[in-house]
Scaffold this motif. Structure first.
Motif, PDB file in Angstrom:
ATOM      1  N   LEU A   9       0.828  -1.201   0.000  1.00 31.58           N
ATOM      2  CA  LEU A   9       0.000   0.000   0.000  1.00 31.58           C
ATOM      3  C   LEU A   9       0.865   1.255   0.000  1.00 31.58           C
ATOM      4  CD1 LEU A   9      -2.591  -1.141   2.693  1.00 31.58           C
ATOM      5  CD2 LEU A   9      -3.040  -0.903   0.251  1.00 31.58           C
ATOM      6  N   GLN A  13      -2.661   5.513   0.663  1.00 30.38           N
ATOM      7  CA  GLN A  13      -3.648   4.468   0.920  1.00 30.38           C
ATOM      8  C   GLN A  13      -3.691   4.095   2.396  1.00 30.38           C
ATOM      9  OE1 GLN A  13      -2.097   1.652  -1.977  1.00 30.38           O
ATOM     10  NE2 GLN A  13      -3.954   1.847  -3.222  1.00 30.38           N
ATOM     11  N   GLN A 312      -9.581   3.627  -4.860  1.00 30.91           N
ATOM     12  CA  GLN A 312      -8.111   3.598  -4.862  1.00 30.91           C
ATOM     13  C   GLN A 312      -7.548   2.252  -4.399  1.00 30.91           C
ATOM     14  OE1 GLN A 312      -6.013   5.814  -1.698  1.00 30.91           O
ATOM     15  NE2 GLN A 312      -8.057   6.453  -0.978  1.00 30.91           N
ATOM     16  N   PHE A 313      -8.409   1.399  -3.831  1.00 24.75           N
ATOM     17  CA  PHE A 313      -7.934   0.092  -3.327  1.00 24.75           C
ATOM     18  C   PHE A 313      -8.211  -1.050  -4.292  1.00 24.75           C
ATOM     19  CE2 PHE A 313      -9.116   2.724   0.394  1.00 24.75           C
ATOM     20  CZ  PHE A 313      -7.831   2.878   0.934  1.00 24.75           C
TER      21      PHE A 313
END
Length: 319
Positions: A9, A13, A312-313
């Motif tokens: 990450l 994040q 965004q993940f």
């Protein structure tokens, strides 16, 4: 991108996950506390299954969430899941037939297979009046297996499906299950299940996992556990994942021996419309993280797709 890079990450994040966790860590009643939920027993073909239903006075989410917990799990293990949307989001906590709370007729014909459990969920969704409504169907681990099997067999058709660390094959020790459960009498298993759990976990450094295993033992009803375990010992639906027509979001978080991260990416890849999210956190926040993701999904409607806060993940799948 290699396999290791996939699960790294960025600083941004990690910050976003922390902010979501901080927001979701609320001082509210759990769904087990008196008055927080209505307890219903929903009829199925051979008995009744317990459901916790919470409908807030002021609902601000766009749709309810229906959650199916892990194998045998006592409700106390999963109280953190509903904390992020308690008091403003409607939810259903569905307990499956292998749980101690289920009122299932015990006969020679009674089955505890995952396939039968998935069929139950379809009946429950219909009997709860949800079949033609917009809702989110969510799960974890064994509950994920139930949902995946139900989608393969078209027992239900949820508008949005989110599974957190699902299994697609039986992951627990088959040799112990085959031998131990066939030899130990049920009355003895019932008497020793909690002492054995304390002995087995005595040296565990991870206090969260120790508590989970002890609560697992508390939630176990021997005859259901034995039948369910033996009947599902050869469960494996990996080759059938391609039959799932629904869009489905698969997420993984903290690493442990039963939930390998790369496997989840491969499960999502096998499903034609599968999508994969990666959000890591400390192990003690595993259930809270799953609940936060579920909360983000019920803030939006089906046609809104993946919530903006989670985009965004997503790791794009290379098919």
């Amino acid at each position: 991108m290699n396999n290791e890079d996939m699960f790294v990450l960025t600083k941004g994040q990690r910050k976003a996950i922390k902010e979501l966790l901080d927001k979701g860590r609320r001082d509210v009643p759990t769904f087990l506390e008196e008055g927080a939920s209505e307890i219903q027993y929903v009829p199925i073909d051979d008995g009744e299954l317990r459901v916790f239903h919470h409908k807030p006075e002021k609902q601000t989410t766009k749709r309810p969430i229906v959650f199916i917990p892990g194998y045998v799990a006592a409700p106390s293990i999963w109280v953190d899941f509903h904390i992020p949307h308690q008091d403003f989001g409607e939810y259903y906590y569905l307990e499956t037939r292998e749980k101690r709370s289920s009122k299932i007729k015990r006969t020679r014909q009674t089955t505890m297979t995952i396939n039968r459990t998935a069929y139950d969920v379809g009946v429950e969704i219909k009997n709860l009046g949800l079949a033609n409504k917009d809702y989110v169907l969510a799960s974890s681990s064994y509950g994920g297996a139930v949902i995946l099997d139900g989608l393969i067999n078209k027992y239900f058709d949820p508008p949005t499906t989110f599974v957190h660390g699902p299994i697609v094959k039986w992951i627990w020790d088959k040799s112990i299950n085959d031998v131990l459960l066939r030899i130990v009498p049920m009355f003895l298993l019932n008497a020793i299940r909690i002492p054995i759990a304390y002995i087995f976990t005595a040296g565990m450094k991870n206090k969260i996992n120790r508590r989970r295993m002890i609560e697992f033992a508390r939630g176990l009803e021997p005859w259901k556990f034995k039948r369910c375990t033996l009947e599902n010992n050869r469960f494996n639906i990996f080759e059938d994942l391609k039959k799932i027509k629904n869009e489905i979001f698969i997420n993984t978080g903290p690493l442990d021996r039963y939930h390998p991260r790369l496997d989840y990416y491969n499960y999502a890849k096998e499903i034609p419309r599968g999508r994969f999210l990666f959000m890591n956190t400390a192990d003690e926040d595993r259930q809270l993280l799953a609940g936060i993701i579920g909360t983000e999904f019920i803030k939006v409607a089906k046609n809104d797709g993946l919530p903006e806060s989670l985009k965004q993940f997503e790791i794009k799948i290379q098919r």
